[in-house]
Design a protein around this motif. Sequence first.
Motif, short mmCIF file in Angstrom:
data_model
loop_
_atom_site.label_atom_id
_atom_site.label_comp_id
_atom_site.label_asym_id
_atom_site.label_seq_id
_atom_site.Cartn_x
_atom_site.Cartn_y
_atom_site.Cartn_z
N SER A 125 -5.67 5.88 -8.44
CA SER A 125 -5.31 4.72 -7.60
C SER A 125 -5.00 5.10 -6.17
O SER A 125 -4.81 4.23 -5.32
N LEU A 126 -4.92 6.40 -5.89
CA LEU A 126 -4.55 6.88 -4.55
C LEU A 126 -5.79 6.97 -3.67
O LEU A 126 -6.69 7.76 -3.92
N MET A 127 -5.84 6.11 -2.64
CA MET A 127 -7.02 6.05 -1.78
C MET A 127 -7.00 7.07 -0.65
O MET A 127 -8.04 7.54 -0.22
N ASN A 128 -5.81 7.41 -0.17
CA ASN A 128 -5.74 8.33 0.97
C ASN A 128 -4.39 9.03 0.99
O ASN A 128 -3.44 8.63 0.31
N ILE A 129 -4.29 10.07 1.79
CA ILE A 129 -3.07 10.88 1.89
C ILE A 129 -2.97 11.42 3.30
O ILE A 129 -3.99 11.71 3.94
N ASP A 130 -1.75 11.52 3.83
CA ASP A 130 -1.59 12.11 5.15
C ASP A 130 -0.88 13.47 5.03
O ASP A 130 -0.62 13.95 3.92
N THR A 131 -0.59 14.09 6.15
CA THR A 131 -0.01 15.45 6.13
C THR A 131 1.36 15.46 5.48
O THR A 131 1.73 16.42 4.80
N ILE B 129 0.16 7.87 -9.81
CA ILE B 129 0.65 7.40 -8.50
C ILE B 129 -0.03 6.07 -8.21
O ILE B 129 -1.25 6.01 -8.01
N LYS B 130 0.76 4.99 -8.18
CA LYS B 130 0.19 3.65 -8.01
C LYS B 130 -0.05 3.29 -6.55
O LYS B 130 -0.80 2.36 -6.26
N SER B 131 0.60 3.97 -5.65
CA SER B 131 0.46 3.66 -4.22
C SER B 131 -0.96 3.97 -3.76
O SER B 131 -1.58 4.94 -4.21
N ALA B 132 -1.47 3.12 -2.86
CA ALA B 132 -2.80 3.36 -2.33
C ALA B 132 -2.81 4.48 -1.30
O ALA B 132 -3.85 5.10 -1.04
N TRP B 133 -1.63 4.76 -0.73
CA TRP B 133 -1.54 5.75 0.34
C TRP B 133 -0.28 6.59 0.13
O TRP B 133 0.82 6.05 0.08
N LEU B 134 -0.44 7.88 -0.03
CA LEU B 134 0.70 8.80 -0.12
C LEU B 134 0.96 9.30 1.30
O LEU B 134 0.18 10.09 1.85
N CYS B 135 2.06 8.84 1.89
CA CYS B 135 2.27 9.09 3.31
C CYS B 135 3.75 9.36 3.59
O CYS B 135 4.57 9.46 2.68
N PHE B 136 4.07 9.46 4.86
CA PHE B 136 5.43 9.77 5.29
C PHE B 136 6.45 8.77 4.77
O PHE B 136 7.62 9.08 4.59
N ALA B 137 6.02 7.53 4.53
CA ALA B 137 6.96 6.48 4.13
C ALA B 137 7.35 6.53 2.66
O ALA B 137 8.39 5.98 2.27
N ASN B 138 6.53 7.14 1.82
CA ASN B 138 6.82 7.11 0.39
C ASN B 138 6.74 8.47 -0.31
O ASN B 138 7.11 8.59 -1.48
N ALA B 139 6.26 9.49 0.39
CA ALA B 139 5.99 10.78 -0.26
C ALA B 139 7.26 11.41 -0.84
O ALA B 139 7.27 11.86 -1.99
N SER C 235 0.81 -1.22 0.00
CA SER C 235 0.00 0.00 0.00
C SER C 235 0.84 1.27 0.00
O SER C 235 0.39 2.31 -0.46
N ILE C 236 2.10 1.20 0.51
CA ILE C 236 2.89 2.43 0.59
C ILE C 236 4.12 2.42 -0.32
O ILE C 236 4.88 3.38 -0.32
#
Length: 649
Positions: free
Chosen positions: A584-590, A538-548, A501-502
Amino acid sequence: MVGTVLELCTLEELAELEENDPAERARWVVSAPDPPGLWQNLAICSMKKTAALVSALNNQPKHKLLASLLQEAFPVLGWCQSYNVTKFKADVIAGLTIASLCIPQSMGYATLAKLEPQYGLYTSVVPPFIYAVMGTSKDMVIGPVAVDSLLLSAMIQKLIIDDSRADLTSYKSLVFTATLFAGIFQAAFGIFRLGFLVDFFSHAASVGFMSGSAIIIGLQQLKGLLGITNFTHKTDIISVMKSVSTGLAHQQWHINNFVLGCSCLTFVLITRLLGTWKKKLFWLPVIAPLLAFIFSTLIVYWTKAYDEGVVIVRQVKTGFNPSSVHLLQFDGPYVTEVAKIGLIVAVVGLTEATAVGRSFASLKGYHLDANKEMVSFGFMNVIGSLTSCYVCAGSLSRTAVNFNAGGETLVSNMVMAVTVLISLQLFTRFLYYTPMAAMASIILSAIPQLIKLTEANHIWKVDKLDFLACIGAFFGVLFLRVEIGLLIAVAISFAKIILVSIQPGVEILGRLPGTCTFCDVAQYPMAMKIPGVLIIRIKSAWLCFANANNIRERIMRWVTEEEEDAEGKIRRTTIKHVILDMSSLMNIDTSGIVSLDELHKNLVSHGAELGIANPRWQVINKLRLANFVGKIGGMVFLTVGEAVDACVL
């Protein structure tokens, strides 16, 4: 909902919708209502079916409401209305057939659970009756199973191994209490629609776990097969093999046990080969364990082999299931640990039973209600814990026999239970002389179907990460402990979910010739890039601290990379627009939002604009709240095609 809206629209309104310009459609994206929150989503997922059921019941006349509620709770009230004599004959034959396999298997699995043999028979009486009125599978046969028996005994013995006050009664008390907790958890999973939790124990993990457990079960049967008196309580392969070698070295075994056990095992395996070779003889491998059971017992009785070192069952209590309410323990030092054991056994039992039920349901083309199955299993184990039964589940071998014997409904379970009950009442004295080696051989004969080498090979070919979960569970069970292997499998499955996911997946898109479809140019080399426009999905389901940051840096490398022109000269690519396909991006964090903000600033410094296409509900809502939409000048589009058109024009 969309279909409902369109049905209410007039033809003129539909034409007006089709004529809306891209700017209007972009406003639809930006002005979407606030999405549901996390807890609201969880409530919707877990209670949706319950609400639909309540709504359906409320729409019925009051005189039918009670009948509908009863039929929902007890599916037997539905299918019994079409039951007939033909089906009853088929169920009686199937029930008697599976009883012939159930009796020796149940006694063997009880010894695997470190209980007296009659407790396996008890577990094949009450739970099948409960499942027959509450279950939704037409084929599943209920009773004790090998993996649950091993899991229960391994974890409970670990609790009391250092307790000098522990005896057989204390052990049974913990077993029945764990069974009660397992039933409570299973019923709760079904009532609150939490069946998805069981799916965290993936198919690949299940294959590895079952295969590792099967090998441990087989090795532990060497105790009965060889007649070893002192045997380890541990389940790892090293401890078991040490115990076997010590027993052999100190001559704590007898050759007669080995000869008798191997003879029974050979007989069962030969009949299985005959049944496979000639389909008309399918009944032969079914009754073979019972025949081996009877013949070995008669041989021991006539030859008095028990005086020559052959270990026998000895006392098997006669009569119906006694009450075990007084044995339930809620105030001892182990209650919390026993509850954990109940949870683990509940999940493993449900996973195995659901897989069995679904496979046979697909063969016959009917629907298996997973939540009702969980409720029925919960009630089975709760009531079973009160009537001297330990944890039960759906048996693969007995279900296959029921299917092949032509069982039509769950009445075959009832026939089997009645047969076992009669055996408990009339034939337990005969079981006194049953050799332990014969029971070990019957368990060993069931081991091959639990070791799924073909399935493991298929998992290796298809998905290497799944194979990692499979092999992790396998070696965890084999070299550590059963519960450790289970924990490793679940941990690897969770890690896979997070990794997939990330992972920082991005791809460049191009338009397929003659279409409005945009695809990955690496997968479709014929796809044409748009000059001056870089389209990135963007193929990741979640754009977050780990992959942004990784994704941002990769995009900027593409923007600033150099390429050769037609004359062979190196020149910098001229990118004026970057479009991010967020479908494809389901969610995003700060962290993801900050990374997008930095990407926008970097692009502006290079003279390029950033646009986004087809953002999902949660994503556009967070970008709007962070004022990111305003920062990019409202460059938000419903589709990639509209984004490209806006950039090119």
